[in-house]
Design a protein around this motif. Structure first.
Motif, PDB file in Angstrom:
ATOM      1  N   TYR A 217     -19.318 -40.318  -1.518  1.00 21.19           N
ATOM      2  CA  TYR A 217     -20.193 -40.118  -0.361  1.00 21.19           C
ATOM      3  C   TYR A 217     -21.515 -40.843  -0.576  1.00 21.19           C
TER       4      TYR A 217
ATOM      5  N   LEU B 136     -23.674 -29.876   9.296  1.00 19.14           N
ATOM      6  CA  LEU B 136     -23.063 -29.446   8.037  1.00 19.14           C
ATOM      7  C   LEU B 136     -23.869 -28.314   7.404  1.00 19.14           C
TER       8      LEU B 136
ATOM      9  N   GLU C 237     -21.835 -24.121   2.398  1.00 15.02           N
ATOM     10  CA  GLU C 237     -21.235 -24.271   1.067  1.00 15.02           C
ATOM     11  C   GLU C 237     -20.902 -25.743   0.799  1.00 15.02           C
ATOM     12  N   GLU C 238     -20.504 -26.454   1.829  1.00 10.63           N
ATOM     13  CA  GLU C 238     -20.228 -27.889   1.659  1.00 10.63           C
ATOM     14  C   GLU C 238     -21.533 -28.681   1.553  1.00 10.63           C
TER      15      GLU C 238
ATOM     16  N   LEU D 185     -24.322 -38.662   6.421  1.00 10.50           N
ATOM     17  CA  LEU D 185     -23.474 -38.609   5.236  1.00 10.50           C
ATOM     18  C   LEU D 185     -22.197 -39.360   5.556  1.00 10.50           C
TER      19      LEU D 185
ATOM     20  N   SER E 134     -22.835 -28.514  -1.831  1.00 11.18           N
ATOM     21  CA  SER E 134     -21.937 -28.983  -2.902  1.00 11.18           C
ATOM     22  C   SER E 134     -22.580 -30.142  -3.651  1.00 11.18           C
TER      23      SER E 134
ATOM     24  N   SER F  61     -16.700 -22.984  14.856  1.00 16.38           N
ATOM     25  CA  SER F  61     -18.029 -23.608  14.731  1.00 16.38           C
ATOM     26  C   SER F  61     -18.550 -24.086  16.083  1.00 16.38           C
TER      27      SER F  61
ATOM     28  N   ARG G 165     -24.545 -32.608  18.380  1.00 20.58           N
ATOM     29  CA  ARG G 165     -24.151 -32.109  17.054  1.00 20.58           C
ATOM     30  C   ARG G 165     -22.775 -32.593  16.629  1.00 20.58           C
TER      31      ARG G 165
ATOM     32  N   ALA H 145     -21.326 -32.973  -4.426  1.00 21.41           N
ATOM     33  CA  ALA H 145     -21.035 -34.284  -3.821  1.00 21.41           C
ATOM     34  C   ALA H 145     -22.072 -34.643  -2.758  1.00 21.41           C
ATOM     35  N   VAL H 146     -22.432 -33.655  -1.932  1.00 26.99           N
ATOM     36  CA  VAL H 146     -23.389 -33.921  -0.844  1.00 26.99           C
ATOM     37  C   VAL H 146     -24.813 -34.028  -1.394  1.00 26.99           C
TER      38      VAL H 146
ATOM     39  N   ASP I 222     -25.870 -26.155   8.906  1.00 28.10           N
ATOM     40  CA  ASP I 222     -25.823 -24.933   9.713  1.00 28.10           C
ATOM     41  C   ASP I 222     -24.474 -24.222   9.646  1.00 28.10           C
ATOM     42  N   ARG I 223     -23.417 -24.987   9.751  1.00 27.53           N
ATOM     43  CA  ARG I 223     -22.098 -24.380   9.914  1.00 27.53           C
ATOM     44  C   ARG I 223     -21.256 -24.356   8.645  1.00 27.53           C
ATOM     45  N   HIS I 224     -21.584 -25.231   7.694  1.00 25.75           N
ATOM     46  CA  HIS I 224     -20.805 -25.279   6.448  1.00 25.75           C
ATOM     47  C   HIS I 224     -21.762 -25.388   5.261  1.00 25.75           C
TER      48      HIS I 224
END
Lengths: 178, 229
Positions: B136, B86, B92-93, B128, B96, A77, A97, B98-99, B88-90
């Motif tokens: 969260y 989060l 799926e999370e 977050l 989710s 990442s 970031r 929870a988020v 941009d890079r994740h």
């Protein structure tokens, strides 16, 4: 060749993880980001260790699943981020970031005596100095996996390694100076 | 007294006068010290407590090796995650339950931003955070672009700038709860929060009068935006 050497510079920043901002402990050192600049090209390298989701290191006990997934992919990442950033201010972009629990520390300029070898060699040296152990996959996972004998179990339990090592490099041709 | 720490890092290595700090004698407490707009950061934190929206606790104090008074914003939760990164890079999370539930639960922030005329809203200004219980929540940070009114009655309450992560996810019940909480804050509570600030009497009057006047206009604006019935 002498001209290239004269203009060569390497800046680097360590990458750390703080597991708990409410009760902070000594940060865990994960790796480093290196930026190399020469007369006609620049290179970036991200090198580090990532906690394994399936066998998290003891330092990551109590860390949430979302944070674990971020930490387990940080090398990839962060490399994408540093290559997405413009030519100027790459470290500022990363620091904007990557903050709070997983962050880069203030960058440093590598001094001339430490500029021996190519970026990969320098990166591994920086990693060893910063993290405190060699960047050696054999040291992390001696045979890919380890087997642990659990009392009461006939067959040994296969335990994946707690850390994974990874590195990414990219060189870009550009005019940095005349 | 707080002192600079290496136990975590804010953005930009101290840009905007911000310094990562730990409390002297209490290294378990870390925070972000800001000199610029310290008054606004402190007031927003105090008002958020009254309005029952999540903004990290802020206190005034000194920082070792630096002159003057800083606002020290306490770390929010054991883990804080940048929503922009989060997303941009994740993704799926980010997507989710929870988020997304945490973002929706923070809907009352739009009413709070309307009241305090907080104009600089972007995903970087919502964090977050994970609490001790493993849940969260989303907290608002950075109020340097707040309380900027000139009119005697603090002007009209306009549509607040909604962080992109909240667009289309406003929970009317949460907004209604925050509007009600703000309407129930007394003049005395507002003036008490303002009077503790290290600023001029004229500025205290501008802030307190403005907050009292704007308090009565939030519901109308929220209705106009369709965020409450």
């Amino acid at each position: 060749m002498d001209r290239l050497k004269k203009f060569r510079s390497v800046d680097w920043a360590g990458v750390e993880f703080q597991p708990n901002l409410s009760a902070p402990a000594k940060p865990i050192r994960l790796g480093a980001v290196l930026l190399e600049a020469c007369a006609v090209w620049s290179s970036v390298m991200v090198i580090g260790r990532m906690p394994n989701l399936d066998a998290r290191p003891h330092e990551f006990e109590g860390v949430s699943e979302i944070m674990m997934k971020i930490a387990a992919k940080w090398v990839d990442s962060m490399f994408k981020d540093v290559t997405d950033a413009g030519h100027e201010g790459k470290f500022d972009y990363l620091a904007d970031r990557w903050k709070w629990n997983l962050y880069i520390v203030k960058p440093k300029v590598l001094r001339a005596p430490d500029l021996q070898g190519n970026l990969e060699t320098i990166g591994k040296r920086i990693y060893q100095r910063f993290v405190g152990e060699p960047f050696d996959e054999k040291a992390v996972k001696p045979s890919g996996e380890t087997k642990q004998q659990i009392p009461g179990l006939a067959a040994p339990l296969v335990v994946p390694p707690a850390w994974q090592l990874d590195e990414f490099k990219r060189r870009t041709m550009e005019q940095l100076g005349t | 007294m707080w002192k600079p720490t290496n136990k975590w890092r804010p953005a930009r290595y101290g840009g905007s006068g911000a310094i990562a700090v730990e409390k002297d004698g209490h290294p378990e407490q870390v925070g972000l010290a800001k000199k610029d707009n310290a008054v606004k950061e402190k007031l927003a934190s105090e008002l958020a407590g009254l309005a029952r929206v999540k903004v990290p606790k802020v206190e005034f104090d000194t920082v070792e090796g630096h002159d003057g008074t800083f606002s020290v914003s306490h770390a929010h939760g054991r883990e804080s995650i940048d929503l922009t990164m989060l997303k941009d890079r994740h993704p799926e999370e980010y997507n989710s339950a929870a988020v997304q539930d945490a973002i929706k639960a923070a809907s009352g922030m739009v009413a709070f931003h309307a009241w305090t005329k907080t104009t600089d809203q972007k995903d970087d200004h919502v964090v977050l955070a994970r609490g001790e219980g493993g849940t969260y929540d989303v907290a608002g940070v950075d109020f340097q672009h707040s309380f900027q009114w000139n009119e005697r009655d603090a002007g009209a309450v306009t549509r607040p700038n909604v962080p992109p992560c909240m667009l289309g996810k406003i929970d009317k019940a949460r907004v209604e709860a925050t509007v009600s909480a703000i309407e129930n804050i007394t003049d005395e509570q507002i003036r008490s929060a303002v009077n503790q600030l290290p600023t001029t009497e004229q500025e205290k009057k501008r802030l307190a009068d403005g907050l009292v006047a704007r308090r009565a206009k939030i519901r109308e604006r929220m209705k106009a935006e369709g965020w409450i019935d």
